[in-house]
Design a protein around this motif. Structure first.
Motif, PDB file in Angstrom:
ATOM      1  N   ILE A 172      -6.548  -5.354   5.482  1.00  0.00           N
ATOM      2  CA  ILE A 172      -5.423  -6.278   5.653  1.00  0.00           C
ATOM      3  C   ILE A 172      -4.167  -5.495   6.034  1.00  0.00           C
ATOM      4  CG2 ILE A 172      -3.926  -7.942   4.460  1.00  0.00           C
ATOM      5  CD1 ILE A 172      -6.563  -8.635   2.817  1.00  0.00           C
ATOM      6  N   ARG A 173      -3.978  -4.347   5.410  1.00  0.00           N
ATOM      7  CA  ARG A 173      -2.864  -3.477   5.786  1.00  0.00           C
ATOM      8  C   ARG A 173      -2.957  -3.107   7.255  1.00  0.00           C
ATOM      9  NH1 ARG A 173      -2.597   1.144   7.550  1.00  0.00           N
ATOM     10  NH2 ARG A 173      -4.677   1.674   6.908  1.00  0.00           N
ATOM     11  N   SER A 174      -4.130  -2.686   7.684  1.00  0.00           N
ATOM     12  CA  SER A 174      -4.316  -2.294   9.082  1.00  0.00           C
ATOM     13  C   SER A 174      -4.116  -3.478  10.029  1.00  0.00           C
ATOM     14  CB  SER A 174      -5.719  -1.723   9.293  1.00  0.00           C
ATOM     15  OG  SER A 174      -5.876  -0.532   8.572  1.00  0.00           O
ATOM     16  N   GLY A 175      -4.666  -4.614   9.657  1.00  0.00           N
ATOM     17  CA  GLY A 175      -4.551  -5.797  10.507  1.00  0.00           C
ATOM     18  C   GLY A 175      -3.147  -6.350  10.615  1.00  0.00           C
ATOM     19  N   SER A 176      -2.354  -6.134   9.591  1.00  0.00           N
ATOM     20  CA  SER A 176      -0.995  -6.680   9.566  1.00  0.00           C
ATOM     21  C   SER A 176       0.061  -5.694  10.040  1.00  0.00           C
ATOM     22  CB  SER A 176      -0.635  -7.130   8.147  1.00  0.00           C
ATOM     23  OG  SER A 176      -0.533  -6.006   7.282  1.00  0.00           O
ATOM     24  N   GLY A 177      -0.251  -4.391   9.949  1.00  0.00           N
ATOM     25  CA  GLY A 177       0.747  -3.383  10.267  1.00  0.00           C
ATOM     26  C   GLY A 177       1.778  -3.201   9.168  1.00  0.00           C
ATOM     27  N   VAL A 178       1.488  -3.741   7.988  1.00  0.00           N
ATOM     28  CA  VAL A 178       2.382  -3.642   6.839  1.00  0.00           C
ATOM     29  C   VAL A 178       1.835  -2.561   5.912  1.00  0.00           C
ATOM     30  CG1 VAL A 178       3.281  -4.889   4.819  1.00  0.00           C
ATOM     31  CG2 VAL A 178       3.054  -6.064   7.017  1.00  0.00           C
ATOM     32  N   SER A 179       2.723  -1.753   5.374  1.00  0.00           N
ATOM     33  CA  SER A 179       2.270  -0.668   4.501  1.00  0.00           C
ATOM     34  C   SER A 179       1.560  -1.221   3.264  1.00  0.00           C
ATOM     35  CB  SER A 179       3.452   0.211   4.065  1.00  0.00           C
ATOM     36  OG  SER A 179       4.241  -0.478   3.115  1.00  0.00           O
ATOM     37  N   LEU A 180       0.648  -0.423   2.733  1.00  0.00           N
ATOM     38  CA  LEU A 180      -0.079  -0.811   1.532  1.00  0.00           C
ATOM     39  C   LEU A 180       0.894  -0.996   0.358  1.00  0.00           C
ATOM     40  CD1 LEU A 180      -3.064  -1.354   1.095  1.00  0.00           C
ATOM     41  CD2 LEU A 180      -3.332   0.975   0.265  1.00  0.00           C
ATOM     42  N   LYS A 181       1.903  -0.148   0.282  1.00  0.00           N
ATOM     43  CA  LYS A 181       2.901  -0.270  -0.781  1.00  0.00           C
ATOM     44  C   LYS A 181       3.594  -1.634  -0.698  1.00  0.00           C
ATOM     45  CE  LYS A 181       7.104   1.788  -2.606  1.00  0.00           C
ATOM     46  NZ  LYS A 181       8.128   2.807  -2.450  1.00  0.00           N
ATOM     47  N   ARG A 182       4.014  -2.028   0.492  1.00  0.00           N
ATOM     48  CA  ARG A 182       4.701  -3.320   0.673  1.00  0.00           C
ATOM     49  C   ARG A 182       3.742  -4.471   0.398  1.00  0.00           C
ATOM     50  NH1 ARG A 182       8.491  -6.299  -0.340  1.00  0.00           N
ATOM     51  NH2 ARG A 182       9.419  -7.568   1.266  1.00  0.00           N
ATOM     52  N   LEU A 183       2.496  -4.345   0.837  1.00  0.00           N
ATOM     53  CA  LEU A 183       1.488  -5.382   0.582  1.00  0.00           C
ATOM     54  C   LEU A 183       1.378  -5.625  -0.921  1.00  0.00           C
ATOM     55  CD1 LEU A 183      -2.036  -5.530   2.235  1.00  0.00           C
ATOM     56  CD2 LEU A 183      -1.634  -6.204  -0.098  1.00  0.00           C
ATOM     57  N   TYR A 184       1.253  -4.541  -1.695  1.00  0.00           N
ATOM     58  CA  TYR A 184       1.094  -4.689  -3.144  1.00  0.00           C
ATOM     59  C   TYR A 184       2.388  -5.133  -3.841  1.00  0.00           C
ATOM     60  CZ  TYR A 184      -3.723  -3.131  -3.371  1.00  0.00           C
ATOM     61  OH  TYR A 184      -5.093  -3.055  -3.249  1.00  0.00           O
ATOM     62  N   GLN A 185       3.533  -4.868  -3.218  1.00  0.00           N
ATOM     63  CA  GLN A 185       4.785  -5.399  -3.775  1.00  0.00           C
ATOM     64  C   GLN A 185       4.794  -6.924  -3.679  1.00  0.00           C
ATOM     65  OE1 GLN A 185       7.721  -3.353  -1.405  1.00  0.00           O
ATOM     66  NE2 GLN A 185       8.014  -1.747  -2.938  1.00  0.00           N
TER      67      GLN A 185
END
Length: 184
Positions: free
Chosen positions: A31-44
């Motif tokens: 999901i991080r790769s598909g969205s281009g959003v960092s894993l840290k931000r995803l988990y925030q």
């Protein structure tokens, strides 16, 4: 980046990946790769995959309700509006990204272990039934017809996903017409 844009990108990517591969087969890194959003931000934004799944389902619920309502608004005659539900299914089944009902699929994967997912799926199906009850009542038919049509529609969703064909929408529409005519 704007928080709403980040959230939208995450939900978009998750919805596509869950639809294509199933919830359990998709990791947060994909999901991080598909969205281009960092894993840290995803988990925030989504401290667990469960919270992300729930957000995807809640957004999808609103999209389906809005789409169906707009689609049925084009029908002037009440009995045709009832059958329009199946025309909506036909249009949906013909989309390139159709893999079945997100709620049926996700409930099948997680409904037994994630009560929140189960509740969201039940709420969605209850809203779909309420829509059917409304169009059936406006067509002057008995309320129990809506329950029968819901079974037809949900069966068409599952069958279309399994067969990869939009034909179940027409078959269910034909059966709905018979029930609609018999319920006069």
């Amino acid at each position: 980046m704007d928080p709403e844009i980040v959230q939208s990108r995450l939900l978009d990517a998750a919805e596509v990946l869950f639809n294509e591969h199933g919830v359990q087969a998709v990791g947060m890194d994909a999901i991080r790769s598909g969205s281009g959003v960092s894993l840290k931000r995803l988990y925030q934004l989504y401290p667990s995959k469960d919270r992300l799944v729930e957000a995807v389902l809640q957004r999808r619920d609103q999209v389906v309700r809005d789409e169906l309502g707009a689609f049925l608004a084009a029908y002037d005659e009440p009995a045709e509006r009832v059958l329009g539900v199946f025309d909506y299914l036909d249009a949906w089944f013909r989309r390139d990204d159709f893999r079945g009902c997100t709620f049926i699929n996700t409930f099948g994967e997680l409904g037994g272990v994630n009560e929140e997912v189960a509740d969201i799926a039940r709420t969605h199906k209850a809203a779909f039934l309420a829509c059917l009850r409304d169009v059936v009542a406006n067509a002057g038919r008995p309320a129990e017809l809506a329950d029968q049509l819901a079974i037809l529609a949900n069966g068409a969703m599952a069958t279309a996903a399994i067969t990869g064909s939009p034909a179940p929408a027409h078959q269910a529409r034909d059966a709905a017409r018979v029930l609609l005519d018999a319920a006069r």
